[in-house]
Design a protein around this motif. Sequence first.
Motif, PDB file in Angstrom:
ATOM      1  N   ALA A  78       0.842  -1.204   0.000  1.00  0.00           N
ATOM      2  CA  ALA A  78       0.000   0.000   0.000  1.00  0.00           C
ATOM      3  C   ALA A  78       0.873   1.249   0.000  1.00  0.00           C
ATOM      4  O   ALA A  78       1.874   1.317   0.726  1.00  0.00           O
ATOM      5  CB  ALA A  78      -0.918  -0.004   1.219  1.00  0.00           C
ATOM      6  N   PRO A  79       0.531   2.263  -0.807  1.00  0.00           N
ATOM      7  CA  PRO A  79       1.338   3.486  -0.842  1.00  0.00           C
ATOM      8  C   PRO A  79       1.286   4.219   0.487  1.00  0.00           C
ATOM      9  O   PRO A  79       0.244   4.315   1.126  1.00  0.00           O
ATOM     10  CB  PRO A  79       0.701   4.308  -1.976  1.00  0.00           C
ATOM     11  N   GLY A  80       2.430   4.737   0.900  1.00  0.00           N
ATOM     12  CA  GLY A  80       2.501   5.436   2.183  1.00  0.00           C
ATOM     13  C   GLY A  80       2.423   6.940   2.058  1.00  0.00           C
ATOM     14  O   GLY A  80       2.260   7.648   3.054  1.00  0.00           O
ATOM     15  N   LEU A  95      -1.891   3.774   4.303  1.00  0.00           N
ATOM     16  CA  LEU A  95      -1.640   3.048   5.546  1.00  0.00           C
ATOM     17  C   LEU A  95      -2.616   3.497   6.626  1.00  0.00           C
ATOM     18  O   LEU A  95      -3.076   2.691   7.441  1.00  0.00           O
ATOM     19  CB  LEU A  95      -0.190   3.265   5.997  1.00  0.00           C
ATOM     20  N   THR A  96      -2.950   4.799   6.628  1.00  0.00           N
ATOM     21  CA  THR A  96      -3.921   5.307   7.594  1.00  0.00           C
ATOM     22  C   THR A  96      -5.301   4.734   7.318  1.00  0.00           C
ATOM     23  O   THR A  96      -6.034   4.339   8.240  1.00  0.00           O
ATOM     24  CB  THR A  96      -3.957   6.841   7.545  1.00  0.00           C
ATOM     25  N   ALA A 109       0.656   4.774  15.859  1.00  0.00           N
ATOM     26  CA  ALA A 109       1.367   5.731  16.706  1.00  0.00           C
ATOM     27  C   ALA A 109       2.143   6.723  15.838  1.00  0.00           C
ATOM     28  O   ALA A 109       2.677   6.362  14.788  1.00  0.00           O
ATOM     29  CB  ALA A 109       2.319   5.009  17.656  1.00  0.00           C
ATOM     30  N   GLU A 110       2.188   7.970  16.267  1.00  0.00           N
ATOM     31  CA  GLU A 110       2.889   9.000  15.501  1.00  0.00           C
ATOM     32  C   GLU A 110       4.389   8.752  15.436  1.00  0.00           C
ATOM     33  O   GLU A 110       5.055   9.220  14.516  1.00  0.00           O
ATOM     34  CB  GLU A 110       2.620  10.377  16.114  1.00  0.00           C
ATOM     35  N   THR A 111       4.915   8.019  16.406  1.00  0.00           N
ATOM     36  CA  THR A 111       6.365   7.786  16.450  1.00  0.00           C
ATOM     37  C   THR A 111       6.806   6.642  15.537  1.00  0.00           C
ATOM     38  O   THR A 111       7.997   6.431  15.358  1.00  0.00           O
ATOM     39  CB  THR A 111       6.804   7.461  17.893  1.00  0.00           C
ATOM     40  N   TRP A 112       5.872   5.907  14.953  1.00  0.00           N
ATOM     41  CA  TRP A 112       6.229   4.785  14.098  1.00  0.00           C
ATOM     42  C   TRP A 112       6.672   5.270  12.724  1.00  0.00           C
ATOM     43  O   TRP A 112       6.079   6.183  12.155  1.00  0.00           O
ATOM     44  CB  TRP A 112       5.056   3.832  13.928  1.00  0.00           C
ATOM     45  N   SER A 113       7.689   4.643  12.176  1.00  0.00           N
ATOM     46  CA  SER A 113       8.093   4.895  10.801  1.00  0.00           C
ATOM     47  C   SER A 113       7.161   4.140   9.856  1.00  0.00           C
ATOM     48  O   SER A 113       6.350   3.310  10.294  1.00  0.00           O
ATOM     49  CB  SER A 113       9.537   4.445  10.576  1.00  0.00           C
ATOM     50  N   ASP A 114       7.266   4.401   8.545  1.00  0.00           N
ATOM     51  CA  ASP A 114       6.436   3.686   7.579  1.00  0.00           C
ATOM     52  C   ASP A 114       6.692   2.185   7.631  1.00  0.00           C
ATOM     53  O   ASP A 114       5.764   1.380   7.522  1.00  0.00           O
ATOM     54  CB  ASP A 114       6.690   4.213   6.159  1.00  0.00           C
ATOM     55  N   ASP A 115       7.964   1.813   7.813  1.00  0.00           N
ATOM     56  CA  ASP A 115       8.286   0.387   7.906  1.00  0.00           C
ATOM     57  C   ASP A 115       7.639  -0.246   9.133  1.00  0.00           C
ATOM     58  O   ASP A 115       7.141  -1.376   9.078  1.00  0.00           O
ATOM     59  CB  ASP A 115       9.804   0.187   7.951  1.00  0.00           C
ATOM     60  N   ASP A 116       7.648   0.481  10.267  1.00  0.00           N
ATOM     61  CA  ASP A 116       6.996  -0.030  11.483  1.00  0.00           C
ATOM     62  C   ASP A 116       5.494  -0.192  11.252  1.00  0.00           C
ATOM     63  O   ASP A 116       4.896  -1.199  11.641  1.00  0.00           O
ATOM     64  CB  ASP A 116       7.240   0.916  12.658  1.00  0.00           C
ATOM     65  N   LYS A 117       4.882   0.818  10.619  1.00  0.00           N
ATOM     66  CA  LYS A 117       3.438   0.750  10.366  1.00  0.00           C
ATOM     67  C   LYS A 117       3.086  -0.459   9.516  1.00  0.00           C
ATOM     68  O   LYS A 117       2.105  -1.159   9.788  1.00  0.00           O
ATOM     69  CB  LYS A 117       2.976   2.038   9.682  1.00  0.00           C
TER      70      LYS A 117
END
Length: 415
Positions: free
Chosen positions: A201-203, A210-211, A222-230
């Motif tokens: 999915a495009p970030g 992702l949202t 969480a706002e602190t997560w990177s795209d990879d974490d999400k």
Amino acid sequence: MNAESGFLHLNDANLWSGFHRERVEIMPDGVLCLASSGAGYTARGAFVGGPFDAPLALPWHRLRVHADPLHQASRMQLFTRVEAADTDLGDIDLAAEQPFPGTGGWHPVSAGCLDALIPGDGPRLWLGGILRGDGTSSPRIHQIRVGYGRDGWIDHLPAIYRRDATEADLLDRLLALGESIGDGLDRAISDLPRLFDPAAAPGEGIPSWLTWLAGWQAFELAETWSDDDKRTYLAEAFALHGKRGTREGLRRYLKLYAGVNAYIEEPARNTHLWCLDETSTLGLSTMLAPAHPQGAVLDATATLGESHLTLGEALGAALFEDLAHRFYVWIDCSQLDRPGALAAVHEVLEREKPAHTTYELCLIEPRMRVGAQARLGIDAIVAEGPPTARLGTHLGTGVLAEQAPACLDTPESTV
């Protein structure tokens, strides 16, 4: 797609093979744009690519350009030319003001147009382009796709509409106007499966896919997560929903949102009715249970000075009434080293614990006390000892500490 139709991508491996350029350069990511000039770009540049030969000598059909939206001061216009298989145009003066004249076989595409039909009959194609800017911006072309043969909507109409070749060609081109709009919907439908894949999915975008994907799964990002974490956490969100309300699920949520590894204990799991047999051990499997003296009736449910009995439905209730639906969360205090970490722990516990339960949060400090904090790896930490005691050291400030481990009790609440 029919066997007698297909397409070519002119940007092959970010090299734009077969293209000649004048004040137009290829960026490291394969983008075709105006050449750099000082702190900006040159004002004008041109390129020409070809000849490109269609397989089986099929006629060229359609041109599609994938480019960034044009800046207000940027301009781009493309030109096409179709000839017979043995035609050679020779060198083209790209430095000229008009390297692609309106006569002599060159057909201009409307300025800024990214989707157009290719006029002319023949299997050999040349493609030219002129880029303009104000020095601060440039058109950015990522890819150009040219289709050959016929694979349009006319193939879905009854054969009577293809009876006359001239009329069929005209109708095919008219239908292509609507096809250019419909193709966008077709691509969106074709790409739909990847929107449900966290890895694909495009970030980018506000909000990003992702949202949206997290919203469909009722999974908070969480706002602190990177795209990879999400992407990683979204991939396990569905399975994690099946573990909500369990010790394993609660530990995972604490790790994701608060960044701590917790040990969760349910004292009621290790409590059972005492029975006079070889399985009961005095001091280990025996304990005093809370009870109200008003509930004891002399010579009925109690013996003076000796016992308090509970019978029937209340059997064993006194043993569990202060342990049921309660659990303990042990966390190494060294993990709470960032601002707001403790508040995040409480927030996760309040949100994810079963509604009928209460909890006690205990912070583990580097101390060890027999009977209070002595389970290595759970509520005891092996750490550097205190300074060597000196003459005059008060009891409790040297090797012997003066207070019990910190235990933060939260008021009982129901979600």
